[in-house]
Write a protein that holds these residues in place. Structure first.
Motif, PDB file in Angstrom:
ATOM      1  N   CYS A 182       0.812  -1.236   0.177  1.00 51.47           N
ATOM      2  CA  CYS A 182       0.224  -0.355   0.155  1.00 51.47           C
ATOM      3  C   CYS A 182       0.700   0.982   0.140  1.00 51.47           C
ATOM      4  CB  CYS A 182      -0.999  -0.302   1.245  1.00 51.47           C
ATOM      5  SG  CYS A 182      -2.507  -1.463   1.161  1.00 51.47           S
TER       6      CYS A 182
ATOM      7  N   HIS B  98      -5.181  -1.894  -7.672  1.00 49.40           N
ATOM      8  CA  HIS B  98      -4.485  -2.396  -6.299  1.00 49.40           C
ATOM      9  C   HIS B  98      -5.749  -2.205  -5.595  1.00 49.40           C
ATOM     10  CE1 HIS B  98      -1.720  -2.110  -3.138  1.00 49.40           C
ATOM     11  NE2 HIS B  98      -2.652  -1.556  -2.692  1.00 49.40           N
TER      12      HIS B  98
ATOM     13  N   HIS C  69      -5.630   4.277   1.968  1.00 50.70           N
ATOM     14  CA  HIS C  69      -5.616   4.906  -0.267  1.00 50.70           C
ATOM     15  C   HIS C  69      -6.271   6.029   0.111  1.00 50.70           C
ATOM     16  CE1 HIS C  69      -2.670   1.536  -1.626  1.00 50.70           C
ATOM     17  NE2 HIS C  69      -3.854   0.761  -1.126  1.00 50.70           N
TER      18      HIS C  69
HETATM   19 ZN   LIG Z   1      -3.454  -1.629  -0.630  1.00 48.21          ZN
END
Ligand SMILES: [Zn+2]
Length: 70
Positions: free
Chosen positions: A34, A60, A70
């Motif tokens: 991430c 992703h 995110h």
């Molecule tokens: Zn991620």
């Protein structure tokens, strides 16, 4: 061989154009951690390419372990 004094192309623009490939993003985006993907997204946006950033983020997130990052 000597490097030219002046570049006739923008290597960063060519590189990010290469990354604007849905098949490539689908194949590799989930492999990034991430924090690595966030670095990539920030770089792409800084280069004026939010489309590329969103493409990779989209792929992703399909396999992300913690979408809150995110
Ligand atoms: Zn991620």
């Amino acid at each position: 061989m000597f490097a030219p004094d002046v570049l006739f192309y923008d290597p960063t623009a060519l590189y990010i154009d290469m990354l604007n490939a849905p098949a490539m993003a689908a194949e590799f985006a989930w492999r990034y951690a991430c924090f690595e993907l966030n670095l990539f997204i920030g770089w792409a946006e800084d280069q004026g390419r939010p489309d590329v950033a969103q493409l990779w983020k989209h792929h992703h997130l399909q396999d992300c372990d913690d979408p809150r990052l995110h």
